[in-house]
Design a protein around this motif. Structure first.
Motif, PDB file in Angstrom:
ATOM      1  N   GLY A 114     101.682  84.467  32.673  1.00  0.00           N
ATOM      2  CA  GLY A 114     101.600  85.818  33.210  1.00  0.00           C
ATOM      3  C   GLY A 114     102.976  86.343  33.590  1.00  0.00           C
ATOM      4  N   PRO A 115     103.016  87.391  34.421  1.00  0.00           N
ATOM      5  CA  PRO A 115     104.306  87.955  34.834  1.00  0.00           C
ATOM      6  C   PRO A 115     105.171  86.892  35.500  1.00  0.00           C
ATOM      7  CG  PRO A 115     102.480  89.367  35.499  1.00  0.00           C
ATOM      8  CD  PRO A 115     101.883  88.091  35.021  1.00  0.00           C
ATOM      9  N   ASP A 116     106.452  86.933  35.184  1.00  0.00           N
ATOM     10  CA  ASP A 116     107.390  85.957  35.735  1.00  0.00           C
ATOM     11  C   ASP A 116     107.527  86.176  37.236  1.00  0.00           C
ATOM     12  OD1 ASP A 116     110.885  85.111  35.085  1.00  0.00           O
ATOM     13  OD2 ASP A 116     109.294  84.070  36.185  1.00  0.00           O
ATOM     14  N   ALA A 117     107.104  85.175  38.027  1.00  0.00           N
ATOM     15  CA  ALA A 117     107.186  85.284  39.488  1.00  0.00           C
ATOM     16  C   ALA A 117     108.285  84.398  40.051  1.00  0.00           C
ATOM     17  CB  ALA A 117     105.840  84.916  40.107  1.00  0.00           C
ATOM     18  N   ASN A 118     109.107  83.774  39.177  1.00  0.00           N
ATOM     19  CA  ASN A 118     110.180  82.924  39.669  1.00  0.00           C
ATOM     20  C   ASN A 118     111.123  83.714  40.556  1.00  0.00           C
ATOM     21  OD1 ASN A 118     109.268  80.644  38.422  1.00  0.00           O
ATOM     22  ND2 ASN A 118     110.455  80.968  36.550  1.00  0.00           N
ATOM     23  N   GLY A 119     111.560  83.076  41.638  1.00  0.00           N
ATOM     24  CA  GLY A 119     112.418  83.754  42.599  1.00  0.00           C
ATOM     25  C   GLY A 119     111.661  84.648  43.550  1.00  0.00           C
ATOM     26  N   ALA A 120     110.327  84.566  43.497  1.00  0.00           N
ATOM     27  CA  ALA A 120     109.510  85.411  44.365  1.00  0.00           C
ATOM     28  C   ALA A 120     109.553  84.894  45.799  1.00  0.00           C
ATOM     29  CB  ALA A 120     108.067  85.443  43.870  1.00  0.00           C
ATOM     30  N   VAL A 121     109.358  85.797  46.729  1.00  0.00           N
ATOM     31  CA  VAL A 121     109.277  85.444  48.142  1.00  0.00           C
ATOM     32  C   VAL A 121     107.806  85.340  48.520  1.00  0.00           C
ATOM     33  CG1 VAL A 121     109.769  86.181  50.511  1.00  0.00           C
ATOM     34  CG2 VAL A 121     111.474  86.517  48.713  1.00  0.00           C
ATOM     35  N   LEU A 122     107.396  84.169  49.009  1.00  0.00           N
ATOM     36  CA  LEU A 122     106.016  83.931  49.400  1.00  0.00           C
ATOM     37  C   LEU A 122     105.928  83.737  50.903  1.00  0.00           C
ATOM     38  CD1 LEU A 122     104.881  81.412  46.619  1.00  0.00           C
ATOM     39  CD2 LEU A 122     104.681  83.911  46.628  1.00  0.00           C
ATOM     40  N   GLU A 123     104.919  84.330  51.483  1.00  0.00           N
ATOM     41  CA  GLU A 123     104.654  84.141  52.902  1.00  0.00           C
ATOM     42  C   GLU A 123     103.557  83.097  53.062  1.00  0.00           C
ATOM     43  OE1 GLU A 123     103.360  87.605  54.921  1.00  0.00           O
ATOM     44  OE2 GLU A 123     103.093  86.603  56.856  1.00  0.00           O
ATOM     45  N   LEU A 124     103.846  82.038  53.832  1.00  0.00           N
ATOM     46  CA  LEU A 124     102.894  80.948  54.036  1.00  0.00           C
ATOM     47  C   LEU A 124     102.692  80.708  55.528  1.00  0.00           C
ATOM     48  CD1 LEU A 124     104.363  78.419  51.420  1.00  0.00           C
ATOM     49  CD2 LEU A 124     102.580  80.141  51.031  1.00  0.00           C
ATOM     50  N   ARG A 125     101.769  79.794  55.829  1.00  0.00           N
ATOM     51  CA  ARG A 125     101.573  79.319  57.191  1.00  0.00           C
ATOM     52  C   ARG A 125     101.649  77.785  57.159  1.00  0.00           C
ATOM     53  NH1 ARG A 125     102.359  83.794  57.782  1.00  0.00           N
ATOM     54  NH2 ARG A 125     101.244  85.393  58.989  1.00  0.00           N
ATOM     55  N   ARG A 126     102.431  77.225  58.051  1.00  0.00           N
ATOM     56  CA  ARG A 126     102.540  75.772  58.111  1.00  0.00           C
ATOM     57  C   ARG A 126     101.166  75.148  58.347  1.00  0.00           C
ATOM     58  NH1 ARG A 126     107.345  73.122  59.246  1.00  0.00           N
ATOM     59  NH2 ARG A 126     106.145  71.683  60.579  1.00  0.00           N
ATOM     60  N   LYS A 127     100.933  73.987  57.722  1.00  0.00           N
ATOM     61  CA  LYS A 127      99.622  73.350  57.823  1.00  0.00           C
ATOM     62  C   LYS A 127      99.400  72.754  59.211  1.00  0.00           C
ATOM     63  CE  LYS A 127      96.647  70.018  55.439  1.00  0.00           C
ATOM     64  NZ  LYS A 127      95.594  71.012  55.146  1.00  0.00           N
ATOM     65  N   ASP A 128     100.498  72.296  59.878  1.00  0.00           N
ATOM     66  CA  ASP A 128     100.316  71.606  61.146  1.00  0.00           C
ATOM     67  C   ASP A 128     100.111  72.553  62.325  1.00  0.00           C
ATOM     68  OD1 ASP A 128     103.873  70.746  61.569  1.00  0.00           O
ATOM     69  OD2 ASP A 128     102.852  72.616  61.033  1.00  0.00           O
TER      70      ASP A 128
END
Length: 515
Positions: A114-128
């Motif tokens: 699909g569309p190239d998402a390399n270098g994308a900024v992702l927002e996550l939440r730490r698992k702990d």
């Protein structure tokens, strides 16, 4: 028989020799395999160490984002314990927010071409602990297309700083609007009721297209009022053109205001644009409009009234869209009655009159103005701003300031430049200020008169006790010798100190010598 046995013996020797060669080859191969296995194991351990100790986060995961393997940096960033790695899906760390989910969908789509998402900024939440973490993410499918190799870096600090900066910029814009709503008008400084009434009028008239006539004594800040009106008007993106009408010679007035063409008169070597054209779409500030000669007021009236004119030496009529803000220190109504100013021009200019109060009518603004001018002078002259004692501020509030704010600014700048310490002293102030009456409308004349008389007595006695030596007298009084000289002059004590010193045969101009 013997020959046959001999041939069999030769064959046996050859067989044994080949067997030994094969055994030797086998042993060599086994040794080589053992070495290769040892090297492979060392390489695997090296690669494993490189993978684990790499300074960047590495993750091997399936196409459904289930993590197969993650190095120490990755587990540290994501808050995953080693035993949780194989049970964790990367998409489970994405918060339930539309923008964050959209970014993860783009990242997963890139696994399948699909569309190239390399270098994308992702927002996550730490698992702990569930704290937010932002990563910059790169991923590439492995041969076979069942797994992906992903690396990422922690950019949480950078993103948080960007968010903080954006919040500060939003707050700055809000505060700027709040400041304007509180009627803070740049260099228009003060908090008196009289000044606030002027600022209220500015707020009312600025958004309109009405011409404004600013009335007030010289030095009250009429130009600042004009700038405030322009900057708060719909014309603020266009120029504010200033014309000092009192400084234009009569024979150049038309050329200055309306422009001229080449050859229109002697010295007109090229076309010139007048002030009205320069101000087209903006505001024209006519300062000292009461100085315009009566014969030229008709020409001004036409362009103010019809917004059209001709350059000197040209028949073409030009149109402009100009708002007029005029200012004068004259009473134009009296000028109209005396026949020195056209009544119709006066009415055209004074659609909305604004009267600026003199400084003596807003004495409560003087401390604020002094502080403002001291700060500005320090910046202008590149010196630390000095402190002004309260007694000098009170002295300034007693003075009538005939030159208004301009005179106050000059006095403050002079004191800052001449001051020899970090505190403004009386000797740094202008004589006119020191000679100001010690009374004010709400003061106690008897008290100030008594203080003045006490000063005279103290000075005369100090000079007498010092045998006419000004330096010693100043030291006894606790003032600077230069200030003592000025006090003697301002309090008209020259004859008194001369008489006080004369019985000892000394002149106050000649310091006494000690034996």
């Amino acid at each position: 028989m013997e020959v046959h046995e001999l041939e069999n013996g030769v064959d046996l020797v050859e067989t044994l020799s080949r067997h030994r060669e094969l055994e030797e080859t086998h042993r060599r191969i086994i040794h080589q395999l053992r070495q290769a296995n040892e090297e492979l194991q060392e390489n695997e351990e090296g690669l494993r160490d490189l993978f684990e100790e790499a300074p960047i986060a590495y993750v091997r995961e399936r196409l459904d984002t289930r993590i197969i393997r993650a190095n120490r940096v990755a587990t540290s960033i994501l808050g995953i314990r080693p035993e949780e790695i194989s049970r964790t899906y990367g998409k489970s760390l994405v918060p339930d927010a539309p923008e964050a989910q959209q970014r993860m969908r783009q990242a997963i789509a890139s696994f399948n071409g699909g569309p190239d998402a390399n270098g994308a900024v992702l927002e996550l939440r730490r698992k702990d602990d569930g704290k937010p973490v932002w990563i910059e993410w790169w991923s590439r499918p492995e041969p076979g297309g069942l797994y992906t190799r992903t690396m990422f870096i922690d950019i949480t600090s950078r993103v948080q700083m960007e968010h903080y900066q954006a919040r500060l910029e939003a707050q700055h814009g809000y505060l700027q609007r709040e400041i304007l709503s509180e009627q803070n008008f740049g260099d228009i400084v003060g908090r008196s009721a009289a000044l606030h009434e002027v600022l209220r009028q500015i707020e009312l008239v600025a958004p309109t297209q009405a011409n404004v006539l600013i009335l007030g004594e010289s030095g009250t800040g009429k130009e600042l009022i004009a700038r405030a009106i322009h900057e708060r008007s719909p014309r603020k993106e266009r120029p504010l053109i200033k014309v000092n009408c009192g400084a234009i010679p009569d024979d150049l007035f038309e050329s200055e205001m309306f422009g001229h063409v080449k050859g229109a008169f002697t010295g007109a070597v090229k076309d010139r644009i007048g002030r009205f054209e320069l101000a087209d779409g903006g505001t024209l500030f006519l300062d000292e409009v009461g100085e315009i000669p009566l014969g030229l007021q008709t020409k001004l009236l036409r362009v103010v009234q019809e917004q059209q004119f001709e350059r000197v030496g040209e028949e073409r009529t030009r149109r402009v869209n100009v708002r007029i803000v005029a200012a004068t220190n004259r009473d134009l109504q009296k000028e109209v009655q005396a026949g020195r100013f056209r009544q119709d021009l006066f009415y055209r200019l004074s659609t909305f009159p604004v009267e600026v109060p003199p400084l003596r009518d807003r004495r409560e603004d003087i401390p604020v103005l002094i502080a403002h001018f001291v700060h500005q002078a320090g910046l202008r002259f590149h010196i630390p701003p000095p402190t002004i004692p309260n007694r000098e501020i009170e002295r300034a509030q007693r003075y009538d300031w005939p030159g208004n704010v301009r005179e106050l600014q000059n006095a403050v700048e002079r004191a800052v430049v001449l001051g020899s310490s970090d505190v403004i002293r009386p000797e740094d102030l202008p004589d006119t200020l020191l000679e100001a009456p010690a009374t004010r409308a709400d003061g106690l004349p008897r008290y100030h008169s008594a203080v003045k008389d006490l000063k005279k007595d103290l000075i005369v006695k100090a000079v007498q006790q010092a045998n006419g030596n000004y330096t010693e007298a100043a030291k006894a009084l606790g003032v600077h010798p230069n200030y003592l000289h000025r006090l003697i002059r301002n309090l008209d004590l020259k004859e008194s100190v001369k008489t006080a010193a004369s019985p000892r045969g000394l002149s106050p101009k000649q310091p006494a010598t000690r034996s």
